[in-house]
Enzyme design. Structure first.
Site, PDB file in Angstrom:
ATOM      1  CD  GLU A  37     -19.755  90.768  -5.069  1.00 40.80           C
ATOM      2  OE1 GLU A  37     -20.320  89.652  -5.079  1.00 40.80           O
ATOM      3  OE2 GLU A  37     -20.266  91.786  -5.558  1.00 40.80           O
ATOM      4  NE  ARG A  41     -22.402  98.726  -4.208  1.00 40.56           N
ATOM      5  CZ  ARG A  41     -23.443  98.320  -3.512  1.00 40.56           C
ATOM      6  NH1 ARG A  41     -24.197  99.198  -2.881  1.00 40.56           N
ATOM      7  NH2 ARG A  41     -23.707  97.047  -3.423  1.00 40.56           N
ATOM      8  CE  LYS A 125     -24.660  90.728  -8.371  1.00 39.06           C
ATOM      9  NZ  LYS A 125     -23.804  91.559  -7.520  1.00 39.06           N
TER      10      LYS A 125
HETATM   11  O1  ELE Z   1     -22.635  96.550  -6.513  1.00 38.95           O
HETATM   12  C1  ELE Z   1     -22.700  95.421  -6.994  1.00 38.95           C
HETATM   13  O2  ELE Z   1     -22.177  95.023  -8.028  1.00 38.95           O
HETATM   14  C2  ELE Z   1     -23.369  94.451  -6.227  1.00 38.95           C
HETATM   15  O3  ELE Z   1     -22.774  93.434  -6.017  1.00 38.95           O
HETATM   16  C3  ELE Z   1     -24.685  94.752  -5.723  1.00 38.95           C
HETATM   17  C4  ELE Z   1     -24.978  93.830  -4.570  1.00 38.95           C
HETATM   18  O4  ELE Z   1     -24.992  92.523  -5.036  1.00 38.95           O
HETATM   19  C5  ELE Z   1     -26.240  94.158  -3.912  1.00 38.95           C
HETATM   20  O5  ELE Z   1     -26.227  95.486  -3.558  1.00 38.95           O
HETATM   21  C6  ELE Z   1     -26.510  93.237  -2.761  1.00 38.95           C
HETATM   22  O6  ELE Z   1     -27.026  93.936  -1.691  1.00 38.95           O
HETATM   23  P1  ELE Z   1     -28.181  93.387  -0.745  1.00 38.95           P
HETATM   24  O7  ELE Z   1     -29.419  93.461  -1.553  1.00 38.95           O
HETATM   25  O8  ELE Z   1     -28.167  94.358   0.390  1.00 38.95           O
HETATM   26  O9  ELE Z   1     -27.805  92.005  -0.319  1.00 38.95           O
END
Ligand code: ELE
Length: 203
Positions: A37, A41, A125
């Protein structure tokens, strides 16, 4: 095959330097994690998806942080094989459905799960997994809503992934731990491949 059943872990990658996209994807695939994925961003997110889709055919590359119908259109145009959003709005789900591309819409409450289930969606999700209640919360959702399966993401690490994967309503987990910023900055793809291999061995 369902997106949730291809690999136990979906690496969520934030790409700042476009040149890292292809070697990064190759390292993840080599480690055993083909579903990747790429978040929208960063400004190069879409182009990174385009390159991975074109140059790493073994990867199943998708777009993350899809927030608007325009994001859906741009992601599909770039070659995304799936779409992931942090949350859910009716307009976004309309666009997801119209795209014909598999999607994981973000949910964090029973009402959000039910609103999607009402539309026939059964895979979602769960975000932000740890902050929204983590393991006990997901377990509790499985009581009244056993037909829905999740990819929890947000705050999950190698050490905590197995407990999530053991839940009957979890198909895979997502996380950024596989692609540490230092490894990307220094081009340490061997480390990324090793992290991917550890995660791939979880199931
Ligand atoms: O921007 C989005 O739509 C995302 O997908 C957010 C990510 O799922 C989280 O930022 C996962 O990040 P961690 O918590 O570091 O594993």
């Amino acid at each position: 095959m369902s997106l949730l059943d291809i690999a136990p872990v979906v690496p969520v990658v934030v790409i700042d330097d476009l040149e890292t996209a292809v070697p990064l994807a190759r390292a993840l695939v080599a480690g055993g994690l083909p579903v990747i994925e790429v978040t929208l961003r960063t400004p190069v997110g879409l182009e990174a998806i385009r390159r991975i889709a074109a140059e790493v055919p073994e990867a199943v590359v998708g777009a993350g942080t899809v927030r608007t119908p325009a994001d859906v259109a741009a992601s599909v145009d770039a070659g995304s094989k799936f779409l992931v959003s942090p949350g859910t709005t009716p307009a976004l789900v309309d666009a997801f459905e119209a795209s014909g591309v598999p999607f994981l819409a973000g949910v964090a409450t029973a009402s959000e799960v039910m609103a999607l289930a009402e539309r026939g969606v059964t895979e979602m999700k769960f975000f932000p997994a740890e902050a929204a209640g983590g393991l006990p919360y997901l377990k509790a959702l499985g009581g009244p809503l056993p037909q829905v399966r999740f990819c929890p993401t947000g705050g999950i690490k190698l050490a905590t992934a197995p407990d999530y994967l053991a839940l009957p309503n979890v198909g895979c987990v997502g996380g950024t731990w596989l692609t540490p910023a230092e490894a990307l900055a220094t081009g340490d793809y061997a480390r990324i491949e090793k992290l991917a291999a550890e995660a791939a061995a979880l199931r």
